[in-house]
Design an enzyme around this catalytic site. Structure first.
Site, short mmCIF file in Angstrom:
data_model
loop_
_atom_site.label_atom_id
_atom_site.label_comp_id
_atom_site.label_asym_id
_atom_site.label_seq_id
_atom_site.Cartn_x
_atom_site.Cartn_y
_atom_site.Cartn_z
N ILE A 19 -9.37 -31.11 -34.95
CA ILE A 19 -8.31 -32.12 -35.05
C ILE A 19 -8.71 -33.41 -34.32
O ILE A 19 -8.45 -34.51 -34.80
CB ILE A 19 -6.98 -31.55 -34.49
CG1 ILE A 19 -6.56 -30.30 -35.28
CG2 ILE A 19 -5.87 -32.61 -34.57
CD1 ILE A 19 -5.43 -29.49 -34.64
N ASP A 38 -16.22 -35.57 -25.65
CA ASP A 38 -16.24 -34.12 -25.87
C ASP A 38 -17.28 -33.55 -24.90
O ASP A 38 -18.08 -34.30 -24.36
CB ASP A 38 -16.65 -33.82 -27.32
CG ASP A 38 -16.29 -32.42 -27.79
OD1 ASP A 38 -15.33 -32.26 -28.55
OD2 ASP A 38 -16.97 -31.45 -27.36
N ARG A 147 0.20 -14.90 -27.47
CA ARG A 147 -0.09 -16.27 -27.04
C ARG A 147 0.62 -16.57 -25.72
O ARG A 147 1.12 -17.67 -25.52
CB ARG A 147 0.38 -17.28 -28.10
CG ARG A 147 -0.38 -17.24 -29.41
CD ARG A 147 -1.81 -17.76 -29.27
NE ARG A 147 -2.51 -17.69 -30.55
CZ ARG A 147 -3.17 -16.63 -30.97
NH1 ARG A 147 -3.25 -15.54 -30.22
NH2 ARG A 147 -3.78 -16.63 -32.13
N TYR A 150 -1.12 -19.35 -23.59
CA TYR A 150 -1.28 -20.52 -24.47
C TYR A 150 0.08 -21.19 -24.71
O TYR A 150 0.23 -22.41 -24.56
CB TYR A 150 -1.91 -20.09 -25.79
CG TYR A 150 -2.12 -21.23 -26.77
CD1 TYR A 150 -3.09 -22.20 -26.54
CD2 TYR A 150 -1.36 -21.35 -27.94
CE1 TYR A 150 -3.29 -23.24 -27.42
CE2 TYR A 150 -1.56 -22.39 -28.83
CZ TYR A 150 -2.52 -23.33 -28.57
OH TYR A 150 -2.73 -24.37 -29.45
N ASP A 184 -7.24 -25.07 -39.90
CA ASP A 184 -8.57 -24.49 -40.14
C ASP A 184 -9.64 -25.33 -39.43
O ASP A 184 -10.09 -26.35 -39.96
CB ASP A 184 -8.83 -24.47 -41.65
CG ASP A 184 -9.86 -23.43 -42.02
OD1 ASP A 184 -10.52 -22.89 -41.12
OD2 ASP A 184 -10.00 -23.16 -43.24
N SER A 187 -12.79 -23.85 -33.93
CA SER A 187 -12.36 -22.90 -32.89
C SER A 187 -11.47 -21.81 -33.48
O SER A 187 -11.52 -20.66 -33.04
CB SER A 187 -11.66 -23.61 -31.73
OG SER A 187 -10.41 -24.08 -32.13
N ARG A 191 -12.25 -17.83 -33.27
CA ARG A 191 -11.26 -16.83 -32.83
C ARG A 191 -11.11 -15.72 -33.87
O ARG A 191 -10.97 -14.56 -33.53
CB ARG A 191 -9.91 -17.50 -32.57
CG ARG A 191 -9.91 -18.28 -31.27
CD ARG A 191 -8.53 -18.75 -30.90
NE ARG A 191 -8.14 -19.95 -31.63
CZ ARG A 191 -7.00 -20.12 -32.26
NH1 ARG A 191 -6.10 -19.15 -32.29
NH2 ARG A 191 -6.72 -21.25 -32.87
N ARG A 208 0.96 -15.82 -41.88
CA ARG A 208 2.04 -16.32 -41.04
C ARG A 208 2.46 -17.74 -41.41
O ARG A 208 3.45 -18.25 -40.90
CB ARG A 208 1.67 -16.20 -39.55
CG ARG A 208 0.64 -17.18 -39.06
CD ARG A 208 0.27 -16.96 -37.59
NE ARG A 208 -0.45 -18.12 -37.09
CZ ARG A 208 -0.93 -18.26 -35.87
NH1 ARG A 208 -0.73 -17.31 -34.98
NH2 ARG A 208 -1.57 -19.35 -35.51
P1 NAD Z 1 -11.91 -27.28 -32.38
O1 NAD Z 1 -12.59 -26.06 -32.07
O2 NAD Z 1 -12.00 -27.59 -33.78
O3 NAD Z 1 -12.49 -28.41 -31.44
C1 NAD Z 1 -12.43 -28.23 -30.07
C2 NAD Z 1 -13.32 -29.25 -29.40
O4 NAD Z 1 -13.02 -29.18 -28.02
C3 NAD Z 1 -14.80 -28.94 -29.55
O5 NAD Z 1 -15.49 -30.07 -30.04
C4 NAD Z 1 -15.22 -28.58 -28.12
O6 NAD Z 1 -16.56 -28.94 -27.83
C5 NAD Z 1 -14.21 -29.36 -27.30
N1 NAD Z 1 -14.04 -28.87 -25.93
C6 NAD Z 1 -13.98 -27.60 -25.52
N2 NAD Z 1 -13.87 -27.54 -24.19
C7 NAD Z 1 -13.85 -28.84 -23.75
C8 NAD Z 1 -13.76 -29.44 -22.48
N3 NAD Z 1 -13.69 -28.70 -21.37
N4 NAD Z 1 -13.77 -30.79 -22.40
C9 NAD Z 1 -13.86 -31.55 -23.50
N5 NAD Z 1 -13.96 -31.03 -24.75
C10 NAD Z 1 -13.95 -29.68 -24.87
O7 NAD Z 1 -10.37 -27.22 -31.88
P2 NAD Z 1 -8.99 -27.49 -32.65
O8 NAD Z 1 -8.59 -26.20 -33.28
O9 NAD Z 1 -9.05 -28.73 -33.44
O10 NAD Z 1 -8.01 -27.69 -31.39
C11 NAD Z 1 -7.83 -28.94 -30.77
C12 NAD Z 1 -6.48 -28.92 -30.08
O11 NAD Z 1 -5.47 -28.64 -31.04
C13 NAD Z 1 -6.32 -27.88 -28.98
O12 NAD Z 1 -5.57 -28.42 -27.92
C14 NAD Z 1 -5.52 -26.77 -29.67
O13 NAD Z 1 -4.76 -26.01 -28.76
C15 NAD Z 1 -4.62 -27.61 -30.56
N6 NAD Z 1 -4.05 -26.88 -31.70
C16 NAD Z 1 -4.87 -26.28 -32.60
C17 NAD Z 1 -4.29 -25.57 -33.66
C18 NAD Z 1 -5.15 -24.86 -34.68
O14 NAD Z 1 -4.60 -24.01 -35.41
N7 NAD Z 1 -6.43 -25.16 -34.79
C19 NAD Z 1 -2.90 -25.50 -33.78
C20 NAD Z 1 -2.10 -26.15 -32.83
C21 NAD Z 1 -2.69 -26.85 -31.79
#
Ligand code: NAD
Length: 248
Positions: A19, A38, A147, A150, A184, A187, A191, A208
């Site tokens: 995202i 990042d 969760r 979280y 999607d 991360s 998981r 879900r």
């Molecule tokens: P992603 O895996 O696609 O990207 C995560 C990024 O975070 C990676 O580039 C990673 O290198 C970076 N990262 C990890 N640890 C870090 C750190 N200590 N400092 C800086 N960067 C770091 O993740 P995503 O699924 O897009 O999630 C991003 C955010 O969105 C998170 O806060 C997550 O909780 C939230 N979120 C995700 C979803 C989902 O379904 N994917 C839903 C709701 C909220």
């Protein structure tokens, strides 16, 4: 470049994938000068190569010193802060250790506190700006199995967001939280693999979501662009759910 964010500067954490990356690309396409950070330097290189208007530097949001140095590295006052970094711990309350609790709060909540503390004085001096904090539907919005920590962290993000919005509403600062459903991203796929049976896990995540599919990160980015833009000038202190009807 002209666009809805033309003339604005944005600072984003965790912009290498998912995202955060989609938001960095969308903001740059709308004309913003984007500072994308990042922990993953390779992901940042490919991001900068994909779109003009994106400058990058590595920043680990678990390191207070690196966050404290971020304003100097940016060298300009951001109009937009997007606190995206976060980690999903899988487990019930009984399965959550003290270590996972502390790690999750550090990464998901305290990092946002630190980033806002680092940039807010500059933004106030410049007359305001828009802060967007990443929460989740899994939080005070909706109870989701496995969760525990979280959801607690993302509920805390919502509280922190409302508090910042309330304190600085008269000084040009808007602060909003976004609450995506299941998106999607790399991360999420990690998981699903970690659960042992990738296909079964993917089916369960899709099941879900009432639309019968996951969101793409590109479907979340327009909401972030909107909240960052002047079109959202009257919008602050709110949670913005974008979840394909999961919480309806
Ligand atoms: P992603 O895996 O696609 O990207 C995560 C990024 O975070 C990676 O580039 C990673 O290198 C970076 N990262 C990890 N640890 C870090 C750190 N200590 N400092 C800086 N960067 C770091 O993740 P995503 O699924 O897009 O999630 C991003 C955010 O969105 C998170 O806060 C997550 O909780 C939230 N979120 C995700 C979803 C989902 O379904 N994917 C839903 C709701 C909220």
């Amino acid at each position: 470049m002209s666009g809805r964010l033309s003339g604005k500067t944005a600072f984003i954490t965790a912009a290498g994938h998912g995202i955060g990356r989609a938001a960095a690309l969308a903001m740059a396409r709308e004309g913003a000068r984007v500072f994308a950070t990042d922990v993953n330097a390779d992901a940042l290189s490919s991001l900068a190569a994909e779109q003009t208007g994106i400058e990058t530097f590595t920043l680990d949001v678990l390191k207070p010193d690196e966050i404290a140095q971020a304003p100097a590295r940016v060298g300009a006052t951001p109009n937009i802060l997007f606190n995206c970094a976060g980690y999903v711990h899988n487990g019930t309350l009984l399965e959550t250790t003290e270590e996972w609790w502390d790690f999750s709060f550090d990464l998901n909540v305290k990092s946002q506190f630190r980033v806002m503390k680092a940039f807010l004085p500059l933004m106030l001096e410049a007359g305001g700006g828009s802060i967007i904090n990443m929460a989740s539907v899994a939080s005070s919005v909706k109870g989701v199995p496995n969760r525990a920590v979280y959801s607690a962290t993302k509920a805390a993000v919502i509280g922190l967001t409302k508090s910042v919005a309330a304190d600085y509403v008269g000084r040009g600062i808007r602060c909003n939280a976004i609450c995506p459903g299941t998106v999607d991203t790399p991360s999420l796929n990690e998981r699903m693999r970690a659960l042992g049976d990738y296909e079964a896990a993917r089916k369960a995540f899709i099941a879900r979501q009432p639309m019968g599919r996951l969101a793409t990160a590109d479907e979340i980015a327009p909401l972030i662009v909107y909240l960052a833009s002047d079109e959202a000038h009257f919008v602050t202190g709110q949670i913005h759910i974008i979840d394909g009807g999961w919480a309806m």
